[in-house]
Design a protein around this motif. Structure first.
Motif, PDB file in Angstrom:
ATOM      1  N   VAL A  70       0.470  -1.331   0.306  1.00  0.00           N
ATOM      2  CA  VAL A  70      -0.009   0.216   0.045  1.00  0.00           C
ATOM      3  C   VAL A  70       0.917   0.965  -0.360  1.00  0.00           C
ATOM      4  N   ALA A  71       0.817   2.057  -0.613  1.00  0.00           N
ATOM      5  CA  ALA A  71       0.695   3.063  -0.989  1.00  0.00           C
ATOM      6  C   ALA A  71       0.292   4.488  -0.935  1.00  0.00           C
ATOM      7  N   ASP A  72       0.283   5.082   0.102  1.00  0.00           N
ATOM      8  CA  ASP A  72      -0.484   6.634   0.177  1.00  0.00           C
ATOM      9  C   ASP A  72       0.502   7.806   0.317  1.00  0.00           C
ATOM     10  N   PHE A  73      -0.032   7.950  -0.785  1.00  0.00           N
ATOM     11  CA  PHE A  73       0.906   9.127  -1.619  1.00  0.00           C
ATOM     12  C   PHE A  73      -0.233  10.490  -0.634  1.00  0.00           C
ATOM     13  N   ALA A  74       0.889  12.035  -0.262  1.00  0.00           N
ATOM     14  CA  ALA A  74       0.264  13.077   0.359  1.00  0.00           C
ATOM     15  C   ALA A  74      -0.366  13.561  -0.945  1.00  0.00           C
ATOM     16  N   PRO A  75      -1.577  14.828  -0.794  1.00  0.00           N
ATOM     17  CA  PRO A  75      -2.794  15.559  -0.876  1.00  0.00           C
ATOM     18  C   PRO A  75      -2.051  16.002  -1.995  1.00  0.00           C
ATOM     19  N   GLN A  76      -2.385  16.378  -3.368  1.00  0.00           N
ATOM     20  CA  GLN A  76      -1.852  16.588  -4.561  1.00  0.00           C
ATOM     21  C   GLN A  76      -3.066  17.786  -4.966  1.00  0.00           C
ATOM     22  N   PRO A  77      -2.296  19.519  -5.374  1.00  0.00           N
ATOM     23  CA  PRO A  77      -3.340  19.975  -5.613  1.00  0.00           C
ATOM     24  C   PRO A  77      -3.512  20.036  -7.276  1.00  0.00           C
ATOM     25  N   VAL A  78      -4.598  19.845  -8.093  1.00  0.00           N
ATOM     26  CA  VAL A  78      -5.571  19.261  -8.662  1.00  0.00           C
ATOM     27  C   VAL A  78      -6.466  20.889  -9.385  1.00  0.00           C
ATOM     28  N   GLN A  87      -7.671  19.471  -3.570  1.00  0.00           N
ATOM     29  CA  GLN A  87      -6.323  19.194  -3.015  1.00  0.00           C
ATOM     30  C   GLN A  87      -7.416  17.785  -2.356  1.00  0.00           C
ATOM     31  N   ILE A  88      -6.725  16.378  -3.104  1.00  0.00           N
ATOM     32  CA  ILE A  88      -6.902  15.353  -3.723  1.00  0.00           C
ATOM     33  C   ILE A  88      -5.321  14.095  -3.288  1.00  0.00           C
ATOM     34  N   ASP A  89      -5.465  13.473  -2.232  1.00  0.00           N
ATOM     35  CA  ASP A  89      -4.632  12.287  -1.685  1.00  0.00           C
ATOM     36  C   ASP A  89      -4.889  11.310  -2.810  1.00  0.00           C
ATOM     37  N   THR A  90      -4.428  10.310  -2.480  1.00  0.00           N
ATOM     38  CA  THR A  90      -4.578   8.606  -3.006  1.00  0.00           C
ATOM     39  C   THR A  90      -3.823   7.810  -2.711  1.00  0.00           C
ATOM     40  N   VAL A  91      -4.624   6.556  -2.486  1.00  0.00           N
ATOM     41  CA  VAL A  91      -3.710   5.278  -1.972  1.00  0.00           C
ATOM     42  C   VAL A  91      -4.095   4.384  -3.003  1.00  0.00           C
ATOM     43  N   ILE A  92      -3.007   3.588  -2.838  1.00  0.00           N
ATOM     44  CA  ILE A  92      -2.562   3.105  -4.479  1.00  0.00           C
ATOM     45  C   ILE A  92      -2.027   1.135  -3.440  1.00  0.00           C
ATOM     46  N   PRO A 109      11.059   2.934  -7.691  1.00  0.00           N
ATOM     47  CA  PRO A 109       9.805   2.769  -8.629  1.00  0.00           C
ATOM     48  C   PRO A 109       8.985   3.396  -7.570  1.00  0.00           C
ATOM     49  N   MET A 110       9.046   3.454  -6.118  1.00  0.00           N
ATOM     50  CA  MET A 110       7.684   3.910  -5.626  1.00  0.00           C
ATOM     51  C   MET A 110       7.467   5.614  -5.818  1.00  0.00           C
ATOM     52  N   ASN A 111       8.713   6.772  -6.077  1.00  0.00           N
ATOM     53  CA  ASN A 111       8.927   7.905  -6.734  1.00  0.00           C
ATOM     54  C   ASN A 111       7.918   8.142  -8.008  1.00  0.00           C
ATOM     55  N   ALA A 112       8.823   6.612  -9.099  1.00  0.00           N
ATOM     56  CA  ALA A 112       7.865   6.727 -10.295  1.00  0.00           C
ATOM     57  C   ALA A 112       6.704   7.133 -10.181  1.00  0.00           C
ATOM     58  N   ILE A 113       5.956   5.619  -9.070  1.00  0.00           N
ATOM     59  CA  ILE A 113       4.582   5.667  -9.083  1.00  0.00           C
ATOM     60  C   ILE A 113       4.047   6.688  -8.454  1.00  0.00           C
ATOM     61  N   GLU A 114       4.776   7.719  -7.838  1.00  0.00           N
ATOM     62  CA  GLU A 114       3.705   8.841  -7.463  1.00  0.00           C
ATOM     63  C   GLU A 114       3.757   9.429  -7.974  1.00  0.00           C
ATOM     64  N   ASN A 115       4.548  10.241  -8.839  1.00  0.00           N
ATOM     65  CA  ASN A 115       4.392  10.869 -10.239  1.00  0.00           C
ATOM     66  C   ASN A 115       4.019  10.408 -10.998  1.00  0.00           C
ATOM     67  N   LEU A 116       3.854   9.401 -11.655  1.00  0.00           N
ATOM     68  CA  LEU A 116       2.541   9.220 -12.356  1.00  0.00           C
ATOM     69  C   LEU A 116       1.562   9.161 -12.067  1.00  0.00           C
ATOM     70  N   THR A 117       1.401   9.023 -10.260  1.00  0.00           N
ATOM     71  CA  THR A 117      -0.532   8.949 -10.010  1.00  0.00           C
ATOM     72  C   THR A 117      -0.448  10.588  -9.946  1.00  0.00           C
ATOM     73  N   ALA A 118       0.489  11.466  -9.616  1.00  0.00           N
ATOM     74  CA  ALA A 118      -0.215  12.966  -9.008  1.00  0.00           C
ATOM     75  C   ALA A 118      -0.752  12.978 -10.958  1.00  0.00           C
ATOM     76  N   THR A 119      -0.120  12.745 -12.026  1.00  0.00           N
ATOM     77  CA  THR A 119      -0.179  13.556 -13.204  1.00  0.00           C
ATOM     78  C   THR A 119      -1.005  12.675 -14.476  1.00  0.00           C
ATOM     79  N   THR A 120      -1.534  11.564 -13.693  1.00  0.00           N
ATOM     80  CA  THR A 120      -3.152  10.829 -14.221  1.00  0.00           C
ATOM     81  C   THR A 120      -4.334  11.411 -13.221  1.00  0.00           C
ATOM     82  N   LEU A 121      -3.898  11.656 -12.086  1.00  0.00           N
ATOM     83  CA  LEU A 121      -5.058  12.399 -11.284  1.00  0.00           C
ATOM     84  C   LEU A 121      -5.171  13.823 -11.868  1.00  0.00           C
ATOM     85  N   ARG A 122      -4.075  14.356 -12.229  1.00  0.00           N
ATOM     86  CA  ARG A 122      -4.216  16.256 -12.809  1.00  0.00           C
ATOM     87  C   ARG A 122      -4.786  16.442 -14.493  1.00  0.00           C
TER      88      ARG A 122
END
Length: 304
Positions: A70-78, A87-92, A109-122
């Motif tokens: 489980v990866a719990d990422f910090a809130p991202q501005p969208v 502000q939306i925070d996601t759990v993968i 890999p974890m930084n890559a997944i976090e950045n990819l999640t933020a981009t996809t969410l936006r």
């Protein structure tokens, strides 16, 4: 006999070899996988069991957990389509399916997944307005899972589930939403209270109705019993009269007896409150006869 230096050296050498062999025996636990390199190049992936690593030639490049993580990422501005910043925070929830690709496919890999999640969410939220984004969590989760799973497949990662944990709109919008929710709660409470009063009134009216029905039924039963009692009394009187007539007929009375009985009845009538009594002529004669007989009897007794 003194121990030679060669023997001591041999013993030390044997001990060092044994320690070296033991230190290179590797046991891979359940739900783990070890990526092994030989002279800096990928050699194999060890699964569960006992393995031996060639000293100084092979090394364990990475120890990989095959459990779901489980990866719990910090809130991202969208920004939504109608220019509202949230502000939306996601759990993968993800799982490593290929240890080799996970080790060599991407750096960190974890930084890559976090950045990819933020981009996809936006990208997804940018195509939605505020109201739609607040009411479409399931749609957003499904779209993000599909995009992330496809993007992380070359990294040996499978994304099982994506959840939007919190969606925080701007403060003014939050205040408006809170007021709206408060008004909705008050409206529901008023509806429930009115419904409760309605049910209470219905129950009271139903109770009054049942009480009135029971009182009417009781009065009806009392009237029936009273009427039955009067009817029974009349029947008994009539039965007694009939019995008297029957006995009278059986005794074959003469006219004088009948007239005397009629006279007795008139006497009883005279005991009432009537001020005038009309006596038939037949009974009047009988009464005079009875009075004469009584006077004769009394004079006879005085002569004695």
């Amino acid at each position: 006999m003194p121990i030679r230096i060669e023997s001591i050296a041999l013993i030390i050498l044997v001990v060092l070899v044994l320690l070296l062999i033991v230190s290179n025996i590797v046991i891979v636990q359940q739900s783990k996988a070890y990526v092994v390199e030989r002279l800096g190049a990928f050699r194999t992936v060890w699964s569960v069991g006992l393995h031996f690593k060639l000293p100084f030639i092979e090394r364990i490049a990475k120890r990989v957990s095959l459990k779901e993580q489980v990866a719990d990422f910090a809130p991202q501005p969208v920004i939504t389509k109608d220019n509202v910043t949230m502000q939306i925070d996601t759990v993968i929830y993800f799982q490593i399916t290929d240890s080799k690709l996970y080790t060599y496919g991407v750096e960190r890999p974890m930084n890559a997944i976090e950045n990819l999640t933020a981009t996809t969410l936006r990208n997804i939220i940018g195509d939605m307005e505020l109201d739609q984004s607040l009411t479409s969590r399931d749609i957003i989760n499904t779209r993000m899972r599909a995009i992330l799973d496809e993007a992380t497949d070359p990294w040996g990662i499978k994304v099982n589930r994506v959840e939007l944990k919190n969606i925080l709109p701007p403060k003014e919008i939050q205040n408006a939403m809170e007021k709206q929710m408060k008004a909705e709660r008050e409206r529901r409470e008023a509806i429930l209270q009115a419904e409760g009063q309605k049910q209470s009134q219905i129950l009271v009216a139903e109770g009054d109705k049942q009480s009135a029905i029971l009182r009417a039924d009781a009065a009806k039963q009392a009237a029936i019993l009273h009427a039955e009692g009067e009817a029974e009394a009349i029947l008994k009187v009539q039965q007694a009269t009939a019995d008297a007539l029957r006995l009278l007929n059986e005794s074959s009375p003469n006219d004088q007896v009948i007239k005397l009985r009629a006279l007795e009845t008139m006497v009883k009538v005279a005991d009432g409150k009537a001020t005038k009594i009309i006596i038939p002529s037949e009974i009047q004669g009988l009464a005079g006869l009875a009075a004469s007989a009584k006077a004769l009897l009394e004079s006879g007794e005085s002569a004695k």
